[in-house]
Design an enzyme around this catalytic site. Structure first.
Site, short mmCIF file in Angstrom:
data_model
loop_
_atom_site.label_atom_id
_atom_site.label_comp_id
_atom_site.label_asym_id
_atom_site.label_seq_id
_atom_site.Cartn_x
_atom_site.Cartn_y
_atom_site.Cartn_z
N CYS A 44 0.94 -1.05 0.03
CA CYS A 44 0.08 -0.18 0.10
C CYS A 44 0.88 1.02 0.05
CB CYS A 44 -0.79 0.00 1.26
SG CYS A 44 -1.96 1.31 1.19
N ASP A 46 0.33 3.65 1.54
CA ASP A 46 0.49 4.31 2.95
C ASP A 46 1.78 4.78 3.69
OD1 ASP A 46 0.24 4.41 5.97
OD2 ASP A 46 -1.82 3.88 5.66
N ARG A 48 2.85 4.88 6.52
CA ARG A 48 3.33 4.43 7.65
C ARG A 48 4.15 3.11 7.47
NH1 ARG A 48 -2.60 4.71 10.27
NH2 ARG A 48 -2.75 4.00 8.10
N HIS A 100 -2.63 -4.42 5.06
CA HIS A 100 -2.23 -3.95 6.37
C HIS A 100 -3.48 -3.39 7.00
CE1 HIS A 100 -2.53 0.52 5.70
NE2 HIS A 100 -2.35 0.09 4.53
#
Length: 201
Positions: A44, A46, A48, A100
């Site tokens: 992803c 993302d 993080r 995730h």
């Protein structure tokens, strides 16, 4: 126009270069000559989940394709180009689809209404990319959770990869290429294998 927000990145890069050179003066020179990763990470976008960081790796260890909700669409030229280059040119043998927890794409899909059977693909780029995930969400049982959707999305990614022309060409050539499905838990920082591994028949 101010670019002050970017300054920490430039300064951080300078600090990183200095540290890398102190640890191994030949490291960056060696990297500049080529790459030979053994793993393709389909994850992803993302912010993080920086794959090299969470796996304790270093530049050159992992070839990467990231997008919204770690999807692999069979008609996605970008994802297929990355897969083809990784497997048939770089010699990658391990392909990992990594979902995730707390995934924004899965959350958006989970909260979206079911599209009509004859509805066209949305024109909005983000919604068009999420369209298969939204349809997947509405194919699950009524009591399914976002975590269920997250895992099922990884399973579909693994399945799609095994149907791709690149993976099938690799297998036909006798290459030992394996496709795995993992989940990354944001709260604990731990990766888990979902037991979906597919390999040469």
């Amino acid at each position: 126009m101010s670019f002050a927000a970017l300054q920490p990145l430039v300064e951080g890069n300078q600090i990183w270069v200095q540290a890398a050179n102190e640890m191994d003066p030949a490291f960056l020179t060696t990297l500049s000559k080529g790459q030979a990763p053994n793993v393709l990470w389909i994850g992803c976008a993302d912010s993080r989940i920086p794959e090299t960081t969470i796996c304790g790796g270093k530049p050159g260890d992992i070839f990467v394709h990231r997008n919204i909700a770690n999807q692999f669409h069979l008609e996605d030229n970008s994802a297929n180009a990355v897969l083809n280059y990784a497997v048939l040119h770089l010699g990658v043998t391990q392909v990992v689809v990594v979902g995730h927890t707390a995934c924004g794409g899965c959350k958006a899909a989970f909260g979206s209404a079911a599209p009509a059977a004859d509805a066209p693909v949305p024109e909005h780029p983000l919604m068009a990319f999420l369209d298969p995930l939204i349809k997947l969400r509405h194919s699950l049982p009524a009591d399914a959770t976002i975590d269920d959707l997250t895992r099922e999305n990884v399973r579909v990614g693994v399945q799609n990869l095994t149907q791709s022309s690149t993976i099938n060409e690799a297998w036909a050539l006798g290459k030992q290429v394996y496709v795995h499905g993992w989940i990354y838990d944001l709260a604990s920082g731990r990766l888990s294998d979902l037991g979906m591994t597919q390999g040469p028949k």
